[in-house]
Design an enzyme around this catalytic site. Sequence first.
Site, PDB file in Angstrom:
ATOM      1  N   TYR A  72      -1.458  -0.353  10.716  1.00  8.34           N
ATOM      2  CA  TYR A  72      -1.512  -0.907   9.363  1.00  8.34           C
ATOM      3  C   TYR A  72      -0.362  -0.366   8.516  1.00  8.34           C
ATOM      4  CZ  TYR A  72      -3.382  -2.074   4.737  1.00  8.34           C
ATOM      5  OH  TYR A  72      -3.545  -2.557   3.460  1.00  8.34           O
ATOM      6  N   SER A  80       0.867  -1.181   0.000  1.00 10.87           N
ATOM      7  CA  SER A  80       0.000   0.000   0.000  1.00 10.87           C
ATOM      8  C   SER A  80       0.898   1.223   0.000  1.00 10.87           C
ATOM      9  CB  SER A  80      -0.895   0.007   1.244  1.00 10.87           C
ATOM     10  OG  SER A  80      -1.539   1.258   1.407  1.00 10.87           O
TER      11      SER A  80
END
Length: 281
Positions: free
Chosen positions: A146, A133
């Site tokens: 995260y 990501s």
Amino acid sequence: MSTADSVVLLTGAASGIGAATARAFADDGWTVYATDIDSEFPADIRERCRCLELDVTDDEQIQAVVDRIIAETGRLNCLVNNAGYGVAGPVEDVSSDDVREQFDVLVHGPHRLAQAALPEMREHGGRIITLSSVLGHTASPGLGAYSAGKAAVESLTDALRIEVAGADDIHVSLVEPAWVDTGFADSALENLGDEARTPTYDRTYDALETGWVLTGGPLATTPEAVAETVLSAATDAPPKARYPVGAFATFVRWTHWLPARLQDPIHRGFGRASAFLGRWL
């Protein structure tokens, strides 16, 4: 890379990006081993792929799946590390146990799978593709845990790419979307605790629950767009080290080079502005 008789092992394939990626590889003629901790696969995935249960935190199960693929097909050309989920909440409030469990999936899972796949890939060449990501480069308030997991797997993948480069014809790539229209946000919100919320972070929680910090709102891309990028990473000659998905992901990734005095207000402002807009749109 020729797709004739090519075999791909894909994790997290029962929904979202994983299911879209399984379809993309099947459309391109690959033999697809679609795996997930959840054995309930969509009907079309069951019909077109070889579906197996796989928990990426289980060393023995990983080795058994890789051994089965080699026994049935004689090769493993591509590994796609897609399994993952998000722990949301301010760093001070998230449980260290929750963070540890998330790291076991996001970081240790790809590590285990690479260790299992590499010995076979040395025989025929192969590719390892990990879904990361842009948050692995640029952290977002409320998604620190995260972001940390994605940053860790980025570094692990970078090191692996450099280590295996050369005579074995093994290539390692990262695919880096920003937001994707999947069930990721719903899952993260379900696990966002109502208890022990530090009042200092009311705006952060508001941005998570009302704004676009988790969903991306209108900035989110589709699972199919990510899947096509993964397929490119599997077939490009030669493959790139990194594949940002879409113009906005590229923009977010490069904001990492801005000084913190500019980055920080951007992230705070995005959360607050999207929470405001989320109440009206």
